[in-house]
Design a protein around this motif. Structure first.
Motif, PDB file in Angstrom:
ATOM      1  N   ASN A 100       1.205  -0.723  -0.062  1.00  0.00           N
ATOM      2  CA  ASN A 100       0.414   0.021  -0.016  1.00  0.00           C
ATOM      3  C   ASN A 100       0.924   1.025  -0.092  1.00  0.00           C
ATOM      4  N   ALA A 101       0.562   2.094  -0.647  1.00  0.00           N
ATOM      5  CA  ALA A 101       1.774   3.135  -1.049  1.00  0.00           C
ATOM      6  C   ALA A 101       1.505   4.344   0.231  1.00  0.00           C
ATOM      7  N   SER A 102       0.200   4.642   0.864  1.00  0.00           N
ATOM      8  CA  SER A 102       0.201   5.213   1.999  1.00  0.00           C
ATOM      9  C   SER A 102       1.237   4.589   3.441  1.00  0.00           C
ATOM     10  N   ARG A 108     -12.958   0.315  -2.146  1.00  0.00           N
ATOM     11  CA  ARG A 108     -11.712   0.007  -3.718  1.00  0.00           C
ATOM     12  C   ARG A 108     -11.961  -0.118  -5.166  1.00  0.00           C
ATOM     13  N   GLY A 109     -10.914   0.950  -5.441  1.00  0.00           N
ATOM     14  CA  GLY A 109     -11.390   1.085  -7.794  1.00  0.00           C
ATOM     15  C   GLY A 109     -12.092   2.160  -7.386  1.00  0.00           C
ATOM     16  N   ASP A 110     -12.620   2.955  -7.189  1.00  0.00           N
ATOM     17  CA  ASP A 110     -13.597   4.056  -7.059  1.00  0.00           C
ATOM     18  C   ASP A 110     -12.448   4.912  -7.775  1.00  0.00           C
ATOM     19  N   ALA A 113      -5.264   6.664  -2.213  1.00  0.00           N
ATOM     20  CA  ALA A 113      -4.045   5.631  -2.108  1.00  0.00           C
ATOM     21  C   ALA A 113      -4.263   4.483  -1.116  1.00  0.00           C
ATOM     22  N   ARG A 114      -4.482   4.839   0.689  1.00  0.00           N
ATOM     23  CA  ARG A 114      -4.701   3.670   1.094  1.00  0.00           C
ATOM     24  C   ARG A 114      -5.898   2.781   1.512  1.00  0.00           C
ATOM     25  N   PRO A 125      -5.333  -0.036   6.530  1.00  0.00           N
ATOM     26  CA  PRO A 125      -5.062   0.239   4.643  1.00  0.00           C
ATOM     27  C   PRO A 125      -5.392  -1.123   3.971  1.00  0.00           C
ATOM     28  N   GLU A 126      -5.403  -0.572   2.054  1.00  0.00           N
ATOM     29  CA  GLU A 126      -6.042  -2.124   1.574  1.00  0.00           C
ATOM     30  C   GLU A 126      -4.896  -2.487   0.884  1.00  0.00           C
TER      31      GLU A 126
END
Ligand code: PRX
Length: 679
Positions: A107-109, A162-164, A184-185, A281-282
């Motif tokens: 996850n980037a965040s 997620r994805g929106d 991003a999270r 976080p995803e």
């Protein structure tokens, strides 16, 4: 030889006559003379020993190591990031489709925040911010963690999954970074739209990506004025069927004066009041979309450049670490707006993934005075400074008395990006900003490349003013001729990239065919950059600007076709042709040639109206500098507008070959009119 040519070109481009006729100070004149003297020495700049000794990378062998095994080279950087699950394969290259770090989850965040708050960096400044009116704020990594997780929960509560897609249309305030990292999270790709774009340009981007939520502010400050972001958002969203919510940061206005649409519009601060801290976080797949960023191509419609998570983050992390040589106590200032890719990669993701302290400034460089940036460098002890040649040329024109008012001794490294830097500007930057001690990294890259691809490494590379030097380790670039064959050293051609790199765009959002056609068809199997380039005898790259219909105006990428479509959208316009002509400060200026429909008469009022119409359709960055009315446009017998001739006319050059023209008298007439208007 090549160096000589480039220097020559720049000398004429920024011409002494102009400098003097602009009424520049005696001090600036003297500075100019100093730089001329330096230029005539044809100097090269090896890394200073003090810099080399402390650099994050100073072993020249890394170029060979990376060339031998680029995958291993990039994987080493990727391993320095935090992953929920490791990848099982570094690269899958099925031209023109690349996947990096297959199977990896991250996850980037988390990489920009969580992994720092677990360490001594927890209370380190992540963002130092100054508003144009002078407010100051510092957010530590822990502050950033709280803000981002809370805002992530806000988005979730508004139904963002997620994805929106989420569009961010904000001024340069910390909340813009918070919004990006919160997206991003939760795995919602963001699309940041530069605050200088108009309502119509915003609408086009929102609709293209089908955003569910727009995050904006009531306004932002620019040269003492308030840019009315909420008003533009209202106008845009009226015709955006996918938008369910608009979140508004109260930045610049009395909140009671901002019209809010019940049910759709929400104040940022109200939503944040009760938002819980902490947000799981995803776990994103390395190849999941991180963001879409629109940029101009050679057609009228902007392209949604799609960047994914694992490769992009690895690329920006690695290049920030090596090109900007970031250390724990650096204060890194990249002056780009987050609406551009430079802001994404080197304000947000690259430096924060490195745990650095960044400086963010909201406003204009000449407000309230022309020393604002130098005041900020002194005040916050900025150590690494990254800006665009257009800004440097403006500083040059204003004169060295402005930087001289301030103590710039904290600076240790300077960077340039966005357009070719002419050697004079390079030297001025070196002398007056860098105190003749700081290395300069001239970094070439694009929205599409995600991160820097051609650049000096400041602890290794001997620089030459005006050259971006060499490809970053692991990047295989080339300069080729029309047939796609490599040209010998010393010659010029098209810049291409021959092997995939981690941060490369994966597609054009919603238009996979255009991705293939635009970048991979001109020379099958290699990436076509759209840039011309020369390589000197030592293999140094000298970028020469775009070879397609894309203009680079003050470092902003604008397509001629976009401006043409905006012009023909006006009821008075029958046809329009737009070209970029060379300009001392902006690199290029926009010149438009317009034919009117029956019943309309050319006038200065109509000229102003047409320029305003372009501002309305695209934004102030696309306002034509010159607009010429003409009864006809020069065309080939097959009906193609001959832009080359228009460029010659606009730049006052002898006309090139006109033998293919359907009616050569058109050009002569145009030329005459142009010259009359000039006088
Ligand atoms: O023409 C090149 C020029 O900017 C273009 C990319 O624009 P954009 O996608 O908006 O990204 C700008 C910031 C990365 C390129 O095709 N360009 C960028 N950097 C340089 C440059 N031209 C010469 N030298 C550079 N350092």
């Amino acid at each position: 030889m090549v160096k000589y040519q480039v220097i020559k070109k720049s000398k004429t481009a920024s011409g002494e006559v102009n400098i003097m006729s602009d009424g520049i100070s005696a001090e600036a004149m003297q500075a100019h003379a100093t730089i001329e003297a330096l230029l005539s020495e044809n100097r090269v700049f090896p890394p200073p020993e003090w810099f080399r000794a402390q650099a994050n990378v100073n072993d020249p062998n890394i170029y060979d190591t990376a060339t031998k095994d680029p995958e291993a080279f990039w994987a080493q950087f990727a391993r320095e990031l935090d992953w929920f699950e490791p990848w099982h394969q570094v690269l899958e290259w099925d031209p023109p489709h690349a996947q990096w770090f297959l199977g990896g989850k991250l996850n980037a965040s988390v990489n920009c925040i969580d992994r720092h708050v677990r360490t001594a960096r927890r209370n380190k400044a992540a963002i130092i911010w100054e508003g144009e009116p002078g407010e100051e704020r510092v957010l530590t990594y822990w502050d950033l963690y709280r803000e981002v997780t809370k805002f992530a929960n806000v988005l979730k509560r508004l139904g963002v999954h997620r994805g929106d897609r989420v569009v961010i249309y904000m001024p340069m305030v910390p909340e813009a970074v918070v919004a990006m990292l919160a997206c991003a999270r939760i795995g919602a790709p963001h699309s940041v739209v530069f605050g200088g774009f108009s309502a119509e340009a915003l609408r086009e981007r929102i609709n293209d990506c089908g955003a569910k939520v727009v995050v904006t502010a009531d306004g932002g400050y620019r040269r003492g004025n308030i840019v009315q972001l909420k008003r533009a958002t209202d106008e845009a969203v009226e015709h955006c069927p996918t938008v369910q919510h608009v979140i508004v940061l109260n930045r610049a206005m009395d909140a009671t004066h901002v019209p809010m649409l019940e049910g759709r519009d929400h104040w940022w601060h109200r939503l944040m009041e009760h938002a819980p801290i902490h947000c799981e976080p995803e776990a994103m797949d390395a190849e999941d979309l991180l963001f879409i960023l629109y940029t101009s191509g050679s057609t009228g419609k902007p392209k949604g450049i799609a960047h994914t998570t694992g490769g992009y983050l690895t690329g920006v992390y690695a290049t920030t670490k090596w090109v900007f040589d970031l250390k724990e106590d650096d204060v890194f200032w990249c002056t780009a707006d987050i609406g551009w890719v430079t802001g994404h990669s080197y304000v947000v993701y690259g430096p924060l993934a490195n745990g650095a302290t960044i400086l963010m400034y909201e406003g204009a460089p000449d407000y309230p005075e022309r020393d604002r940036l130098w005041e900020l460098v002194e005040k916050y002890r900025v150590t690494v400074f990254y800006t665009a040649p257009t800004a440097i040329r403006a500083f040059m024109k204003w004169g060295p008395q402005y930087p001289k008012r301030h103590d710039l001794s904290s600076l240790r490294l300077l960077g340039s990006v966005g357009e070719p830097i002419n050697p004079e500007a390079w030297m001025w930057y070196h002398v007056y900003i860098g105190g003749e001690r700081c290395p300069i990294v001239d970094t070439w890259w694009q929205t599409e490349t995600g991160h820097i691809l051609i650049t000096p490494l400041p602890g290794i590379t001997t620089t030459k003013p005006g050259s971006a030097t060499r490809p970053f380790p692991g990047i295989e670039a080339d300069v080729v001729d029309e047939r796609g064959e490599s040209v010998p050293l010393g010659a010029g051609g098209y810049l291409v990239i021959k092997k995939p790199w981690p941060g490369m765009l994966r597609t054009i959002y919603g238009d996979p065919e255009r991705y293939v056609k635009q970048y991979w068809s001109r020379f099958p199997g290699v990436y076509f950059t759209g840039d011309g380039c020369k390589r000197d005898e030592e293999g140094y790259y000298w970028l020469l600007g775009r070879v397609d219909d894309v203009m680079n105006v003050a470092g902003h990428r604008i397509s001629t076709m976009e401006v043409e479509s905006a012009l023909v959208d006006h009821p008075a316009v029958a046809e329009a042709a737009v070209i970029g002509r060379s300009h001392d400060i902006k690199g290029q200026a926009i010149a438009a040639f317009v034919t009117l429909k029956e019943g309309y008469r050319a006038s200065s009022d109509l000229m102003d109206e047409l320029k305003e119409h372009v501002v309305k359709k695209i934004g102030p960055i696309a306002r034509p500098d010159d607009l010429h009315f003409t009864s006809e446009l020069p065309k080939t017998r097959s009906g193609k507008i001959m832009r080359r001739l228009l460029r010659d006319i606009a730049e006052g050059r002898a006309l090139g070959d006109t033998t293919t023209l359907a009616d050569p008298s058109v050009v002569a007439a145009l030329r005459q009119r142009y010259e009359e208007q000039e006088v």
